[in-house]
Design a protein around this motif. Sequence first.
Motif, PDB file in Angstrom:
ATOM      1  N   SER A 131       0.828  -1.210   0.000  1.00  0.00           N
ATOM      2  CA  SER A 131       0.000   0.000   0.000  1.00  0.00           C
ATOM      3  C   SER A 131       0.860   1.258   0.000  1.00  0.00           C
ATOM      4  CB  SER A 131      -0.923   0.006   1.226  1.00  0.00           C
ATOM      5  OG  SER A 131      -1.793  -1.098   1.204  1.00  0.00           O
ATOM      6  N   ALA A 132       1.927   1.224   0.816  1.00  0.00           N
ATOM      7  CA  ALA A 132       2.815   2.392   0.908  1.00  0.00           C
ATOM      8  C   ALA A 132       3.500   2.669  -0.424  1.00  0.00           C
ATOM      9  CB  ALA A 132       3.858   2.175   2.004  1.00  0.00           C
ATOM     10  N   MET A 133       3.929   1.616  -1.119  1.00  0.00           N
ATOM     11  CA  MET A 133       4.623   1.788  -2.398  1.00  0.00           C
ATOM     12  C   MET A 133       3.702   2.395  -3.451  1.00  0.00           C
ATOM     13  SD  MET A 133       7.807   0.721  -2.166  1.00  0.00           S
ATOM     14  CE  MET A 133       8.764  -0.131  -0.897  1.00  0.00           C
ATOM     15  N   LYS A 134       2.433   1.972  -3.435  1.00  0.00           N
ATOM     16  CA  LYS A 134       1.484   2.534  -4.401  1.00  0.00           C
ATOM     17  C   LYS A 134       1.350   4.045  -4.209  1.00  0.00           C
ATOM     18  CE  LYS A 134      -2.192  -0.042  -3.749  1.00  0.00           C
ATOM     19  NZ  LYS A 134      -3.573  -0.538  -3.980  1.00  0.00           N
ATOM     20  N   ILE A 135       1.172   4.449  -2.965  1.00  0.00           N
ATOM     21  CA  ILE A 135       0.996   5.877  -2.689  1.00  0.00           C
ATOM     22  C   ILE A 135       2.286   6.645  -2.969  1.00  0.00           C
ATOM     23  CG2 ILE A 135       0.454   7.571  -0.890  1.00  0.00           C
ATOM     24  CD1 ILE A 135      -1.303   5.361   0.393  1.00  0.00           C
ATOM     25  N   ALA A 136       3.437   6.051  -2.621  1.00  0.00           N
ATOM     26  CA  ALA A 136       4.733   6.704  -2.847  1.00  0.00           C
ATOM     27  C   ALA A 136       4.980   6.942  -4.335  1.00  0.00           C
ATOM     28  CB  ALA A 136       5.860   5.867  -2.258  1.00  0.00           C
ATOM     29  N   SER A 137       4.561   5.992  -5.176  1.00  0.00           N
ATOM     30  CA  SER A 137       4.772   6.159  -6.624  1.00  0.00           C
ATOM     31  C   SER A 137       4.014   7.376  -7.147  1.00  0.00           C
ATOM     32  CB  SER A 137       4.334   4.892  -7.371  1.00  0.00           C
ATOM     33  OG  SER A 137       2.923   4.733  -7.326  1.00  0.00           O
ATOM     34  N   TYR A 138       2.896   7.686  -6.517  1.00  0.00           N
ATOM     35  CA  TYR A 138       2.102   8.857  -6.918  1.00  0.00           C
ATOM     36  C   TYR A 138       2.659  10.136  -6.291  1.00  0.00           C
ATOM     37  CZ  TYR A 138      -1.841  12.031  -7.466  1.00  0.00           C
ATOM     38  OH  TYR A 138      -2.621  13.120  -7.779  1.00  0.00           O
ATOM     39  N   VAL A 139       2.936  10.091  -4.994  1.00  0.00           N
ATOM     40  CA  VAL A 139       3.404  11.277  -4.267  1.00  0.00           C
ATOM     41  C   VAL A 139       4.727  11.790  -4.829  1.00  0.00           C
ATOM     42  CG1 VAL A 139       4.281  12.082  -2.032  1.00  0.00           C
ATOM     43  CG2 VAL A 139       2.168  10.739  -2.137  1.00  0.00           C
ATOM     44  N   TYR A 140       5.648  10.859  -5.139  1.00  0.00           N
ATOM     45  CA  TYR A 140       6.973  11.255  -5.612  1.00  0.00           C
ATOM     46  C   TYR A 140       7.117  11.193  -7.132  1.00  0.00           C
ATOM     47  CZ  TYR A 140       8.454  11.097  -0.742  1.00  0.00           C
ATOM     48  OH  TYR A 140       8.583  11.330   0.602  1.00  0.00           O
ATOM     49  N   ASN A 141       6.038  10.798  -7.813  1.00  0.00           N
ATOM     50  CA  ASN A 141       6.058  10.682  -9.273  1.00  0.00           C
ATOM     51  C   ASN A 141       7.229   9.815  -9.734  1.00  0.00           C
ATOM     52  OD1 ASN A 141       5.126  11.115 -11.883  1.00  0.00           O
ATOM     53  ND2 ASN A 141       6.378  12.955 -12.167  1.00  0.00           N
ATOM     54  N   ARG A 142       7.347   8.666  -9.105  1.00  0.00           N
ATOM     55  CA  ARG A 142       8.416   7.718  -9.426  1.00  0.00           C
ATOM     56  C   ARG A 142       7.819   6.360  -9.793  1.00  0.00           C
ATOM     57  NH1 ARG A 142      14.006   8.087  -7.705  1.00  0.00           N
ATOM     58  NH2 ARG A 142      14.351  10.127  -6.768  1.00  0.00           N
ATOM     59  N   LYS A 143       8.452   5.691 -10.720  1.00  0.00           N
ATOM     60  CA  LYS A 143       8.134   4.291 -10.963  1.00  0.00           C
ATOM     61  C   LYS A 143       8.963   3.476  -9.980  1.00  0.00           C
ATOM     62  CE  LYS A 143       8.201   0.638 -14.485  1.00  0.00           C
ATOM     63  NZ  LYS A 143       8.572   0.285 -15.880  1.00  0.00           N
ATOM     64  N   ILE A 144       8.288   2.643  -9.190  1.00  0.00           N
ATOM     65  CA  ILE A 144       8.963   1.822  -8.190  1.00  0.00           C
ATOM     66  C   ILE A 144       8.725   0.363  -8.540  1.00  0.00           C
ATOM     67  CG2 ILE A 144       9.163   1.275  -5.737  1.00  0.00           C
ATOM     68  CD1 ILE A 144       7.825   4.032  -5.196  1.00  0.00           C
ATOM     69  N   VAL A 145       9.796  -0.380  -8.776  1.00  0.00           N
ATOM     70  CA  VAL A 145       9.693  -1.794  -9.140  1.00  0.00           C
ATOM     71  C   VAL A 145      10.249  -2.639  -8.001  1.00  0.00           C
ATOM     72  CG1 VAL A 145      10.319  -3.578 -10.806  1.00  0.00           C
ATOM     73  CG2 VAL A 145       9.939  -1.226 -11.581  1.00  0.00           C
ATOM     74  N   VAL A 146       9.424  -3.555  -7.495  1.00  0.00           N
ATOM     75  CA  VAL A 146       9.850  -4.432  -6.405  1.00  0.00           C
ATOM     76  C   VAL A 146       9.789  -5.879  -6.883  1.00  0.00           C
ATOM     77  CG1 VAL A 146       9.394  -5.238  -4.058  1.00  0.00           C
ATOM     78  CG2 VAL A 146       9.012  -2.827  -4.645  1.00  0.00           C
ATOM     79  N   ARG A 147      10.918  -6.560  -6.802  1.00  0.00           N
ATOM     80  CA  ARG A 147      10.932  -8.008  -7.084  1.00  0.00           C
ATOM     81  C   ARG A 147      10.937  -8.727  -5.744  1.00  0.00           C
ATOM     82  NH1 ARG A 147      15.984 -11.100  -9.915  1.00  0.00           N
ATOM     83  NH2 ARG A 147      16.697 -11.327  -7.775  1.00  0.00           N
ATOM     84  N   ASP A 148       9.826  -9.400  -5.420  1.00  0.00           N
ATOM     85  CA  ASP A 148       9.823 -10.174  -4.189  1.00  0.00           C
ATOM     86  C   ASP A 148      10.059 -11.633  -4.521  1.00  0.00           C
ATOM     87  OD1 ASP A 148       7.404 -11.310  -4.992  1.00  0.00           O
ATOM     88  OD2 ASP A 148       6.179 -10.318  -3.486  1.00  0.00           O
ATOM     89  N   ARG A 149       9.802 -12.495  -3.574  1.00  0.00           N
ATOM     90  CA  ARG A 149      10.128 -13.909  -3.752  1.00  0.00           C
ATOM     91  C   ARG A 149       9.331 -14.562  -4.883  1.00  0.00           C
ATOM     92  NH1 ARG A 149       9.934 -18.301   1.208  1.00  0.00           N
ATOM     93  NH2 ARG A 149      10.368 -20.174  -0.009  1.00  0.00           N
ATOM     94  N   TYR A 150       8.169 -14.006  -5.195  1.00  0.00           N
ATOM     95  CA  TYR A 150       7.274 -14.668  -6.131  1.00  0.00           C
ATOM     96  C   TYR A 150       7.086 -13.970  -7.466  1.00  0.00           C
ATOM     97  CZ  TYR A 150       6.105 -17.267  -1.908  1.00  0.00           C
ATOM     98  OH  TYR A 150       6.185 -18.030  -0.778  1.00  0.00           O
ATOM     99  N   ARG A 151       7.205 -12.639  -7.496  1.00  0.00           N
ATOM    100  CA  ARG A 151       6.885 -11.939  -8.733  1.00  0.00           C
ATOM    101  C   ARG A 151       7.387 -10.499  -8.667  1.00  0.00           C
ATOM    102  NH1 ARG A 151       1.091 -10.538 -10.104  1.00  0.00           N
ATOM    103  NH2 ARG A 151       2.228  -8.897 -11.180  1.00  0.00           N
ATOM    104  N   PHE A 152       7.142  -9.756  -9.750  1.00  0.00           N
ATOM    105  CA  PHE A 152       7.443  -8.328  -9.800  1.00  0.00           C
ATOM    106  C   PHE A 152       6.183  -7.516  -9.516  1.00  0.00           C
ATOM    107  CE2 PHE A 152      11.266  -9.612 -12.032  1.00  0.00           C
ATOM    108  CZ  PHE A 152      12.194  -8.641 -11.672  1.00  0.00           C
TER     109      PHE A 152
END
Length: 474
Positions: free
Chosen positions: A439-460
């Motif tokens: 949830s935090a990453m979704k809001i951060a991508s909007y607030v900071y106008n950044r594309k944020i890519v996270v690769r976790d154990r299962y997917r991107f």
Amino acid sequence: MDVYVKCGLVGGVRRVFEDMGLKTVVSWTVVLEGVVKGEGLENGRKVFDEMPERNEVAWTVMIVGYVENGMTREAFELLREMIFGCGFVLNDVSLCSILSACSRSGDVSLGRWVHGYAVKEIGRDVGVMVGTGLVDMYAKCGRIGAALVVFRNMPRRNVVAWNAMIGGLAMHGKGKDVVGMFDSMIGEGVRPDALTFLALLSAFSHSGMVDLGWKYFNELESIHGINPEMEHYACMVDLLGRAGRLEEAEAFIKSMPFAPNEVVLGSLFGSCYTHGKVKLGERIMRELVQMDPHNTEYHVLLSNMYALSGKEEKANFLRKVLKKRGIKKVPGTSSMYVGGQLHQFIAGDKSHPQTAGIYMMLDDMIRRLRLGGYVPNTSSQVLFGCSTRDDCTEALEEVEQVLFTHSEKLALAFGLTSTPSGSPIHIFKNLRICQDCHSAMKIASYVYNRKIVVRDRYRFHSFKQGSCSCSDYW
């Protein structure tokens, strides 16, 4: 010696090596590989420096070791010395070994260098083997667009290359694109294999495409002559479970021609957590504990399941039992590459040289995220010593502080301070990203106008302008 290396018995390697009368570059290289894998890079480098002669394999073993441990600069230094100092040329095996290490570590900077080197030395057609390695590297480093460009420019593509591309799209949750890619594969006369269907079913699972999953699973044997293996059944259980069809998933397990393994039951157990099916989760947990009593993930998931369903006494009791037995949760680790160097974070980490700046940014980031609508998700956290959540204001604040310092958020705060404004941020997580960080990453991508890519154990997860590529289906 090679047998000892493959069994992880470095002492055996050293004993045989010391007893050898004639020590060739091959025997030295086998020792090097064993020491790097079993004793670490520091001892491996000592063996490497002691070698009277080094071949391409020895150089590659040492470079791959540095890459896998995030030591990009050291890897580049060795590459320069190997190529420009000693006059070696990286062959296909060396190139693919380094690309594979980049895929595992997420080091796209070195992967790009290898790409440029291959084009310069071999030409634009780098061959199927290296081309496939590049597709895999770019996909697993979060650059799925670059992977597609490399793939489409390959003059020749075998089933391994197609599997790498389909698997990359699956990791990024692009189910519809996977179907089109599979149809193109069949259209070019390439025969799919068991791995092709694993990638297909995985993509459908991450995209919620249940009907297509059933279609391709049923065609495995009837049309393509491939016997479904345990992994294919596990993908179908995961597909059904994610879609909330747990009774259907359980019936499917009972219809399997062999007993389910830990992966199959683990998939169903994870779906029980997602959909709040506590009773079914308890029953599956008993079976999983018999298979692997020391797997902390199952215990933590069940504890979280209890907390989410309001059974905080059970959650509290289970965590106390785990603590008493000395079973510890695998710590979440997030890493990212900035300036060619790997930076790693664990929850609550204060060991980074730039800790003061990171935590200043973190405080400001949390403030801005709250203004953007972020509410800490404390639902799965156990509040010790509290009868109800309404009476636990102080405990809730402590839990929120723990959530604020999750490794993903620390990595994000570092990325915001260390990368140019507007540039993408790539984070690699060893475990599944939690709901609060998602949830935090979704809001951060909007607030900071950044594309944020996270690769976790299962997917991107690709966050952009307040939404995620997974469409909250994960």
